[in-house]
Design a protein around this motif. Structure first.
Motif, mmCIF file in Angstrom:
data_model
loop_
_atom_site.group_PDB
_atom_site.id
_atom_site.type_symbol
_atom_site.label_atom_id
_atom_site.label_comp_id
_atom_site.label_asym_id
_atom_site.label_seq_id
_atom_site.Cartn_x
_atom_site.Cartn_y
_atom_site.Cartn_z
ATOM 1 N N LEU A 40 0.821 -1.214 0.000
ATOM 2 C CA LEU A 40 0.000 0.000 0.000
ATOM 3 C C LEU A 40 0.860 1.271 0.000
ATOM 4 O O LEU A 40 0.513 2.259 -0.636
ATOM 5 C CB LEU A 40 -0.931 0.014 1.216
ATOM 6 N N ALA A 41 1.970 1.229 0.722
ATOM 7 C CA ALA A 41 2.844 2.407 0.767
ATOM 8 C C ALA A 41 3.355 2.743 -0.627
ATOM 9 O O ALA A 41 3.417 3.917 -1.019
ATOM 10 C CB ALA A 41 4.007 2.154 1.716
ATOM 11 N N ALA A 42 3.722 1.717 -1.383
ATOM 12 C CA ALA A 42 4.214 1.947 -2.743
ATOM 13 C C ALA A 42 3.102 2.421 -3.672
ATOM 14 O O ALA A 42 3.314 3.304 -4.517
ATOM 15 C CB ALA A 42 4.841 0.661 -3.285
ATOM 16 N N ALA A 43 1.904 1.864 -3.494
ATOM 17 C CA ALA A 43 0.801 2.186 -4.400
ATOM 18 C C ALA A 43 0.147 3.525 -4.076
ATOM 19 O O ALA A 43 -0.228 4.275 -4.983
ATOM 20 C CB ALA A 43 -0.246 1.072 -4.351
ATOM 21 N N ARG A 44 0.018 3.837 -2.773
ATOM 22 C CA ARG A 44 -0.764 5.004 -2.364
ATOM 23 C C ARG A 44 0.085 6.219 -1.986
ATOM 24 O O ARG A 44 -0.444 7.310 -1.844
ATOM 25 C CB ARG A 44 -1.655 4.614 -1.179
ATOM 26 N N GLN A 45 1.385 6.016 -1.789
ATOM 27 C CA GLN A 45 2.300 7.123 -1.449
ATOM 28 C C GLN A 45 1.755 7.979 -0.287
ATOM 29 O O GLN A 45 1.473 9.161 -0.456
ATOM 30 C CB GLN A 45 2.516 8.014 -2.681
ATOM 31 N N PRO A 46 1.589 7.393 0.893
ATOM 32 C CA PRO A 46 1.017 8.159 2.021
ATOM 33 C C PRO A 46 1.938 9.300 2.450
ATOM 34 O O PRO A 46 3.144 9.293 2.170
ATOM 35 C CB PRO A 46 0.916 7.099 3.127
ATOM 36 N N ASP A 47 1.347 10.279 3.150
ATOM 37 C CA ASP A 47 2.117 11.400 3.682
ATOM 38 C C ASP A 47 2.699 11.083 5.053
ATOM 39 O O ASP A 47 3.633 11.741 5.503
ATOM 40 C CB ASP A 47 1.215 12.647 3.792
ATOM 41 N N VAL A 48 2.114 10.094 5.731
ATOM 42 C CA VAL A 48 2.609 9.671 7.044
ATOM 43 C C VAL A 48 2.133 8.241 7.294
ATOM 44 O O VAL A 48 1.061 7.841 6.827
ATOM 45 C CB VAL A 48 2.117 10.639 8.152
ATOM 46 N N VAL A 49 2.958 7.461 8.023
ATOM 47 C CA VAL A 49 2.622 6.073 8.349
ATOM 48 C C VAL A 49 2.524 5.936 9.864
ATOM 49 O O VAL A 49 3.422 6.380 10.594
ATOM 50 C CB VAL A 49 3.689 5.102 7.815
ATOM 51 N N VAL A 50 1.436 5.339 10.343
ATOM 52 C CA VAL A 50 1.275 5.007 11.760
ATOM 53 C C VAL A 50 1.417 3.498 11.860
ATOM 54 O O VAL A 50 0.622 2.754 11.278
ATOM 55 C CB VAL A 50 -0.094 5.473 12.300
ATOM 56 N N LEU A 51 2.440 3.034 12.587
ATOM 57 C CA LEU A 51 2.850 1.636 12.497
ATOM 58 C C LEU A 51 2.924 0.947 13.857
ATOM 59 O O LEU A 51 3.630 1.412 14.755
ATOM 60 C CB LEU A 51 4.233 1.575 11.823
ATOM 61 N N ASP A 52 2.236 -0.191 13.975
ATOM 62 C CA ASP A 52 2.388 -1.066 15.138
ATOM 63 C C ASP A 52 3.608 -1.964 14.885
ATOM 64 O O ASP A 52 3.862 -2.374 13.751
ATOM 65 C CB ASP A 52 1.126 -1.918 15.301
ATOM 66 N N LEU A 53 4.361 -2.269 15.939
ATOM 67 C CA LEU A 53 5.544 -3.127 15.761
ATOM 68 C C LEU A 53 5.194 -4.613 15.769
ATOM 69 O O LEU A 53 5.864 -5.414 15.130
ATOM 70 C CB LEU A 53 6.585 -2.838 16.855
ATOM 71 N N GLY A 54 4.145 -4.989 16.520
ATOM 72 C CA GLY A 54 3.795 -6.404 16.661
ATOM 73 C C GLY A 54 2.845 -6.867 15.581
ATOM 74 O O GLY A 54 1.649 -7.037 15.822
ATOM 75 N N LEU A 55 3.353 -7.083 14.381
ATOM 76 C CA LEU A 55 2.521 -7.498 13.254
ATOM 77 C C LEU A 55 2.576 -9.015 13.091
ATOM 78 O O LEU A 55 3.548 -9.658 13.498
ATOM 79 C CB LEU A 55 3.003 -6.805 11.978
ATOM 80 N N PRO A 56 1.550 -9.616 12.477
ATOM 81 C CA PRO A 56 1.500 -11.082 12.403
ATOM 82 C C PRO A 56 2.525 -11.708 11.475
ATOM 83 O O PRO A 56 2.889 -12.877 11.647
ATOM 84 C CB PRO A 56 0.073 -11.355 11.901
ATOM 85 N N ASP A 57 3.011 -10.962 10.469
ATOM 86 C CA ASP A 57 3.903 -11.587 9.489
ATOM 87 C C ASP A 57 5.361 -11.154 9.598
ATOM 88 O O ASP A 57 6.261 -11.857 9.152
ATOM 89 C CB ASP A 57 3.396 -11.327 8.064
ATOM 90 N N MET A 58 5.624 -9.980 10.182
ATOM 91 C CA MET A 58 7.003 -9.513 10.330
ATOM 92 C C MET A 58 7.059 -8.454 11.419
ATOM 93 O O MET A 58 6.036 -7.883 11.798
ATOM 94 C CB MET A 58 7.552 -8.957 9.005
ATOM 95 N N ASP A 59 8.244 -8.221 11.941
ATOM 96 C CA ASP A 59 8.398 -7.191 12.960
ATOM 97 C C ASP A 59 8.301 -5.821 12.309
ATOM 98 O O ASP A 59 8.775 -5.610 11.191
ATOM 99 C CB ASP A 59 9.763 -7.338 13.642
ATOM 100 N N GLY A 60 7.680 -4.895 13.040
ATOM 101 C CA GLY A 60 7.517 -3.542 12.507
ATOM 102 C C GLY A 60 8.826 -2.865 12.168
ATOM 103 O O GLY A 60 8.893 -2.028 11.260
#
Length: 227
Positions: A40-60
């Motif tokens: 999504l970051a590549a497709a939507r080019q957000p202005d800011v990302v709010v990120l949790d570190l504990g994700l199910p597939d990889m570490d934040g």
């Protein structure tokens, strides 16, 4: 419209964030895992990302490193992890701020606004995008430093500190200002962070790190860049 990418696997929290942000006229995309976030970051080019570190597939932290491979988009970490070494790992990977759960929605939104404001700052005039000293050159547009024709390897945190000082030549930047800009408001009294990172910068940039010519300490107050 400012676009936010929320990366969080808790559906209730995502819903609360989306409702609050859309009510303030933000455009919001949400990703439940790291792989979706990067896509999504590549497709939507957000202005800011709010990120949790504990994700199910990889570490934040891995998500931050992947983003930093191609973008300087502000990343606000939102995590239940409170250990200082984990915070430092996220910030060193390139996060711009770190907010621990549980959190105040008003504080999160204030930090989000601050992150967006920093990226909306007016671009510098062309003559100020390259800083040349007798010992090294700093290219603010390319975000790199060179010495003797060779790149100087700087961590994202080291670069952020250097960038703030270089963009304020000859002006004292207080410890509190630097700590809040680089690590966030909750770190405004962690002066030991500054001592460690300034020592690292001097080792990489100064001819005589113990008697710095460019990165000057104003004892008890802050730091100054002299070209």
């Amino acid at each position: 419209m400012t676009r936010v990418l929320v990366v969080e696997d808790d559906p209730q929290l995502v819903r609360a964030l989306v409702i609050n942000m859309r009510a303030r006229q933000y455009g919001v995309d949400a990703a439940p895992d790291g792989a979706t976030a990067l896509r999504l970051a590549a497709a939507r080019q957000p202005d800011v990302v709010v990120l949790d570190l504990g994700l199910p597939d990889m570490d934040g932290v891995e998500v931050i490193k992947a983003l930093r491979g191609w973008t300087r988009v502000p990343v606000l970490v939102l995590s239940a992890r409170t250990a200082s070494d984990e915070k430092v790992a996220a910030l060193d990977a390139g996060a711009d701020d770190y907010i621990t759960k549980p959190f105040s929605m008003n504080e999160l939104l204030a930090r989000l606004r601050a992150a967006v404001r920093r990226t909306e700052a007016l671009p510098m005039a062309p003559e100020t995008t390259m800083v040349t000293t007798s010992d090294f050159t700093i290219d603010l547009l390319a975000k790199k430093a060179t010495r003797g024709g060779r790149d100087i390897r700087l961590t994202p945190t080291e670069w952020h500190l250097l960038e703030i000082l270089v963009c304020n030549p000859g002006r004292l930047v207080t410890q509190k200002q630097l700590l809040q800009e680089v690590w966030g408001a909750t770190y405004s009294d962690k002066t030991n962070y500054l001592r460690v990172y300034m020592a690292q910068l001097r080792r990489k940039l100064e001819t005589d790190p113990s008697h710095p010519r460019y990165l000057i300490t104003e004892p008890g107050m802050g730091y100054r860049f002299e070209s």
